[in-house]
Motif scaffolding. Structure first.
Motif, PDB file in Angstrom:
ATOM      1  N   GLU A   1       0.109   3.213   5.052  1.00 17.75           N
ATOM      2  CA  GLU A   1      -0.063   4.445   4.265  1.00 17.75           C
ATOM      3  C   GLU A   1      -1.205   4.425   3.126  1.00 17.75           C
ATOM      4  OE1 GLU A   1       3.476   5.349   1.648  1.00 17.75           O
ATOM      5  OE2 GLU A   1       4.984   4.716   3.620  1.00 17.75           O
TER       6      GLU A   1
ATOM      7  N   HIS B   1       0.998  -0.655  -0.055  1.00 21.91           N
ATOM      8  CA  HIS B   1      -0.083  -0.115  -0.170  1.00 21.91           C
ATOM      9  C   HIS B   1       0.773   1.683   0.018  1.00 21.91           C
ATOM     10  CE1 HIS B   1      -3.766  -2.539   0.709  1.00 21.91           C
ATOM     11  NE2 HIS B   1      -2.696  -2.684   1.968  1.00 21.91           N
ATOM     12  N   CYS B   2       2.185   1.201  -0.370  1.00 18.12           N
ATOM     13  CA  CYS B   2       3.165   2.640  -0.074  1.00 18.12           C
ATOM     14  C   CYS B   2       2.814   3.844  -0.683  1.00 18.12           C
ATOM     15  CB  CYS B   2       4.634   1.845  -0.197  1.00 18.12           C
ATOM     16  SG  CYS B   2       5.368   1.401  -1.644  1.00 18.12           S
ATOM     17  N   SER B   3       2.461   4.551  -1.306  1.00 18.89           N
ATOM     18  CA  SER B   3       2.536   5.500  -2.235  1.00 18.89           C
ATOM     19  C   SER B   3       2.524   5.373  -3.501  1.00 18.89           C
ATOM     20  CB  SER B   3       2.886   7.193  -1.625  1.00 18.89           C
ATOM     21  OG  SER B   3       4.153   7.267  -1.005  1.00 18.89           O
TER      22      SER B   3
ATOM     23  N   PRO C   1      -4.289   4.117   2.004  1.00 18.27           N
ATOM     24  CA  PRO C   1      -5.586   5.095   1.711  1.00 18.27           C
ATOM     25  C   PRO C   1      -6.961   4.382   2.682  1.00 18.27           C
ATOM     26  CG  PRO C   1      -5.403   5.127  -0.459  1.00 18.27           C
ATOM     27  CD  PRO C   1      -4.741   3.783   0.782  1.00 18.27           C
TER      28      PRO C   1
ATOM     29  N   ARG D   1       1.366   2.589  -5.660  1.00 21.55           N
ATOM     30  CA  ARG D   1      -0.443   2.512  -5.137  1.00 21.55           C
ATOM     31  C   ARG D   1       0.075   3.454  -7.091  1.00 21.55           C
ATOM     32  NH1 ARG D   1      -2.291   6.266  -2.313  1.00 21.55           N
ATOM     33  NH2 ARG D   1      -0.682   6.137  -0.505  1.00 21.55           N
ATOM     34  N   LYS D   2       0.821   4.585  -6.740  1.00 22.62           N
ATOM     35  CA  LYS D   2       1.260   5.599  -8.097  1.00 22.62           C
ATOM     36  C   LYS D   2       1.219   4.807  -9.223  1.00 22.62           C
ATOM     37  CE  LYS D   2       2.246   9.668  -7.016  1.00 22.62           C
ATOM     38  NZ  LYS D   2       2.760  11.237  -7.125  1.00 22.62           N
TER      39      LYS D   2
END
Length: 143
Positions: free
Chosen positions: A116, A30-32, A118, A35-36
């Motif tokens: 992290e 789930h790290c940013s 959401p 996800r990006k």
């Protein structure tokens, strides 16, 4: 559970993948950055270091951190791998492997960087959950 073999290709089929010893579980990051990169949580399978590619001239590498890089097909954009530089360990998107869709031997086991994640989604599966700090602590001895 014992390791599994996997085969796949990117969307345009210019890159073909052979995995000799994947771990029989899917995990989520789930790290940013994941996800990006993936447009959502990265559902991935640890494919180890015994991975072969055909069409390597179509693979573009993004050096995403000091310890890892990400690979994708330069023609169709398919995300192919997250590779740990020091161990040459490939973590690959589970969606690449059609055979996982119907496999009874593969389980969803761990979610990392849960701190992290959401608020707008949650998985129903009961899994091990690790914060980013716990992930780095668990793998500190492996570097």
């Amino acid at each position: 559970m014992s390791a599994i073999t996997l085969n796949s290709q990117c969307l345009c089929q210019k890159v073909r993948i052979q995995v000799a010893e994947a771990k029989p579980h899917v995990d989520s990051c789930h790290c940013s950055m994941c996800r990006k990169w993936s447009g959502g949580p990265l559902l991935a399978i640890d494919c180890g270091s015994n991975v072969k590619f055909e069409g390597e001239d179509n693979i573009k590498i993004f050096d995403s951190s000091e310890w890892a890089e990400r690979g994708f097909c330069s023609n169709c954009g398919t995300h192919l791998f997250y590779r740990l530089k020091q161990t040459n360990q490939y973590i690959m998107p589970a969606g690449l492997f059609d055979s996982l869709d119907t496999s009874d031997s593969v389980e969803f086991t761990t979610q990392i960087f849960i701190d992290e994640k959401p608020r707008y989604y949650d998985f129903a599966n009961q899994t091990k959950m690790m914060t980013g700090e716990e992930v780095f602590a668990a793998f500190a001895g492996d570097t």
